[in-house]
Scaffold this active site. Sequence first.
Site, PDB file in Angstrom:
ATOM      1  N   CYS A   1     -18.483  21.307  10.595  1.00 24.61           N
ATOM      2  CA  CYS A   1     -19.156  22.479  10.026  1.00 24.61           C
ATOM      3  C   CYS A   1     -18.321  23.203   8.985  1.00 24.61           C
ATOM      4  O   CYS A   1     -18.839  24.078   8.298  1.00 24.61           O
ATOM      5  CB  CYS A   1     -19.521  23.443  11.146  1.00 24.61           C
ATOM      6  SG  CYS A   1     -20.668  22.739  12.367  1.00 24.61           S
TER       7      CYS A   1
ATOM      8  N   HIS B   1      -5.499  22.580  10.010  1.00 22.55           N
ATOM      9  CA  HIS B   1      -5.909  21.363  10.721  1.00 22.55           C
ATOM     10  C   HIS B   1      -5.048  21.188  11.961  1.00 22.55           C
ATOM     11  O   HIS B   1      -3.829  21.114  11.887  1.00 22.55           O
ATOM     12  CB  HIS B   1      -5.749  20.146   9.804  1.00 22.55           C
ATOM     13  CG  HIS B   1      -6.647  19.002  10.159  1.00 22.55           C
ATOM     14  ND1 HIS B   1      -6.698  18.458  11.420  1.00 22.55           N
ATOM     15  CD2 HIS B   1      -7.544  18.295   9.420  1.00 22.55           C
ATOM     16  CE1 HIS B   1      -7.578  17.474  11.445  1.00 22.55           C
ATOM     17  NE2 HIS B   1      -8.114  17.357  10.245  1.00 22.55           N
TER      18      HIS B   1
ATOM     19  N   HIS C   1     -16.659  42.315   3.373  1.00 19.58           N
ATOM     20  CA  HIS C   1     -17.727  41.546   4.006  1.00 19.58           C
ATOM     21  C   HIS C   1     -17.154  40.320   4.713  1.00 19.58           C
ATOM     22  O   HIS C   1     -16.170  39.734   4.260  1.00 19.58           O
ATOM     23  CB  HIS C   1     -18.764  41.111   2.968  1.00 19.58           C
ATOM     24  CG  HIS C   1     -19.304  42.243   2.146  1.00 19.58           C
ATOM     25  ND1 HIS C   1     -20.211  43.150   2.619  1.00 19.58           N
ATOM     26  CD2 HIS C   1     -19.039  42.619   0.859  1.00 19.58           C
ATOM     27  CE1 HIS C   1     -20.501  44.029   1.675  1.00 19.58           C
ATOM     28  NE2 HIS C   1     -19.798  43.731   0.603  1.00 19.58           N
TER      29      HIS C   1
ATOM     30  N   HIS D   1     -18.939  31.618  10.454  1.00 18.89           N
ATOM     31  CA  HIS D   1     -19.810  30.465  10.715  1.00 18.89           C
ATOM     32  C   HIS D   1     -20.686  30.713  11.934  1.00 18.89           C
ATOM     33  O   HIS D   1     -20.194  31.029  13.022  1.00 18.89           O
ATOM     34  CB  HIS D   1     -18.952  29.218  10.929  1.00 18.89           C
ATOM     35  CG  HIS D   1     -19.708  28.060  11.516  1.00 18.89           C
ATOM     36  ND1 HIS D   1     -20.861  27.574  10.957  1.00 18.89           N
ATOM     37  CD2 HIS D   1     -19.471  27.296  12.618  1.00 18.89           C
ATOM     38  CE1 HIS D   1     -21.310  26.559  11.681  1.00 18.89           C
ATOM     39  NE2 HIS D   1     -20.485  26.377  12.690  1.00 18.89           N
TER      40      HIS D   1
ATOM     41  N   ASN E   1     -27.904  27.251  13.875  1.00 18.16           N
ATOM     42  CA  ASN E   1     -26.647  26.701  13.348  1.00 18.16           C
ATOM     43  C   ASN E   1     -26.990  25.625  12.323  1.00 18.16           C
ATOM     44  O   ASN E   1     -27.379  24.516  12.680  1.00 18.16           O
ATOM     45  CB  ASN E   1     -25.823  26.117  14.498  1.00 18.16           C
ATOM     46  CG  ASN E   1     -24.488  25.557  14.038  1.00 18.16           C
ATOM     47  OD1 ASN E   1     -24.217  25.451  12.842  1.00 18.16           O
ATOM     48  ND2 ASN E   1     -23.644  25.175  14.982  1.00 18.16           N
TER      49      ASN E   1
END
Length: 505
Positions: A233, A312, A396, A400, A433
């Site tokens: 995502c 990562h 702002h 996700h 989603n």
Amino acid sequence: SLSLSLSLKMAPTLPEYSKTVKPNYVKLGYQYIVNHFLSLLLVPILLSILTEVLRLGPDGLLDLWISLHFTPIQILCSSFFTLYIATLYLMSKRRTVYLVDYACFKPPSHLRAPFARILEHARMVLGSKSESLAFQYKIIERSGIGEETCVPPIMHYIPPEPNMQLAREEAEMVIFSAMDSLLKKTGLSAKDIDVLIVNCSLFSPTPSLSAMVINKYKMRSNIKSFNLSGMGCSAGLISIDLARDLLQVHPNSNAVVVSTEILTPNLYTGTERSMQLPNCLFRIGGAALLLSNRWSDSRRAKYRLSHIVRTHKGADDKAYRCVFEEEDPEGKVGISLSIDLMTIAARALKSNITAIGPLVLPASEQLLFLATLIGRKIFKNKWKPYIPDFKQALEHFCIHAGGRAVIDELQKNLQLSAEQVEASRMTLYRFGNTSSSSIWYELSYIEAKGRMKKGDRVWQIAFGSGFKCNSAVWKCNRNIKTPADGPWNDCIHKYPVDIPEVFTL
């Protein structure tokens, strides 16, 4: 004794300093002084210079210039050296990347999937497997997803029988619709696109989706195209990072990024609970955006890219396997979500915040964080850790919309208000989603509400398999009027809505 009695009588009438000065005002004063330290330091220096200039007068300044004894050759050499340094600086400076505009796919109403339809289909597919049905009921009740989300056409059939052709049709519907809207909004011809990047994690056909777009719009033969898959995502921000790097080495160019997730070939029909979660949360969606490094686009562009930070955690085995595509004991393929997912996401977010904090936080917050860190080292973690106030740096937040738990945790950890996570919650409620494109539906919500002003900064945060946490910071380039089109144009007046903790099904 008289003075003592007078002092005792007067003492209660004198207010305590700690009670008269509100901590908020003290903090604001501290922030102003630290954040404007250099400006405040320059004020007395400039005043001293101005006083001296006024004291010398025009004749004194002329005498000072003559006393320096500059020859024409020295002046020419100094000018050349200054020009050389300026040219060197401009050539080494990173090119500014602008977000000219973007478009989100708005699913047609006939693809709407209310709870009753989803649960009816689940009963018909799973049959007598009551435990699996009860689990899906529980997830949907607490998901924060509303009744207007949409799923691909194949999921409206009983039984669903996905195949490659239907998956391609879904991809064409989503991607071509978003591309058409983008080209219309920007006035860009498809043949003028220099770079094309398409990201879709779970559907990677041959020819690729990027080739499909090139074929549809008859793009140039020398276009630089890329197709990213399997990156979860957060792949949308990875695509933007790739586009930014390409625009650094290709002057006077633009790049189109398409982010989507194709659900048709990824419907799970088994009974493993960890694999049923995506069925309950993921919905159809996609976005296309135009990036440019052209000076001519700077005036009309909506945003300017400030920072991208990628984290990562794939070196850790648990992080690597927490979102994993595999077969269940019955041989059915699905996406397994680990029970450790939220813990791993929190660690990835912490690493990402640590990296992006110095780039965006004002000096006052960085000093407080550093002082707390040193104090915890000295006093063996007895001090309470200081969480930087990102609201001092950003107006702002586009978190996700992976699920209610994700939004809740980030709101708690970053100490955000209900309004600051409103775009994420309403996007999850209205569209579900939508994977890597969800952050663009959220940005569109903020614009539709008329909240975006010139100079405002936006923080987009996304999580992905691997495990990754990526974030981007944009700065609004101009005042943005409420869009006349877009995914929210016919329903924004109804939002925000109250979302119950548990829906009654």
